[in-house]
Scaffold this active site. Sequence first.
Site: not given
Ligand SMILES: Nc1ncnc2c1ncn2[C@@H]1O[C@H](COP(=O)(O)OP(=O)(O)O)[C@@H](O)[C@H]1O
Length: 191
Positions: A13, A88, A137, A148
């Site tokens: 993404k 999400r 990260r 996740r």
């Molecule tokens: N829309 C959301 N609702 C709830 N938690 C979120 C949301 N976006 C991100 N997070 C939190 O931030 C973390 C990292 O998000 P992101 O960078 O999008 O990771 P990924 O690589 O899993 O897509 C998620 O695992 C969650 O804990």
Amino acid sequence: MNLILLGPPGAGKGTQAKRLEDKFKIVQLSTGDMLRAAIASGSEVGLKAKNIIDSGGLVSDDIMVQMISERVDEPDCKNGFILDGFPRTVAQAEALDVMLADKGLQIDHVIELKVDEGILFDRIRTRIAETPEAERRSDDNEETLKKRLDVFKEQTAPIIPYYADKGALKTVDGMASIDEVSAQIDTIVAA
Ligand SMILES: Nc1ncnc2c1ncn2[C@@H]1O[C@H](COP(=O)(O)OP(=O)(O)O)[C@@H](O)[C@H]1O
């Protein structure tokens, strides 16, 4: 033009959002990046989010909806935005519909990047291996990765039928090359 990019962790993404930013002069709104910035700044939201993110869980819908609502009002979003990592949960998707309607905005395309689970593990393991520990990260590690992906399947995947039922969903083969995925997305947004 306002877009949603959907897909599990490691689906690509962020990579595609960056390309769309350049091509269409719209902004990527990555809730993951926004939360990491909140943690780095030591804000109240950051303090609440840190342990949740490190354990692979989800930050509360209320916090996330508020965060996106405020961000969408900023002037750089006026050409359009790409939601990456939001919504999400089905509750976030429903709240987004209401919020955008209140602002007189709408989503033009919901694009799902579909990738097999085994490939996701490989991609994220590679991302972990290729990033020096100091830059990594805090949620990019083996234990959190499984959590996740489980959270994605349980809480996020249900938003795919939510958008499909509205007739808004377009699916792209996220296992194709980066250029091929971009080309598929371009075809969708040009339609
Ligand atoms: N829309 C959301 N609702 C709830 N938690 C979120 C949301 N976006 C991100 N997070 C939190 O931030 C973390 C990292 O998000 P992101 O960078 O999008 O990771 P990924 O690589 O899993 O897509 C998620 O695992 C969650 O804990």
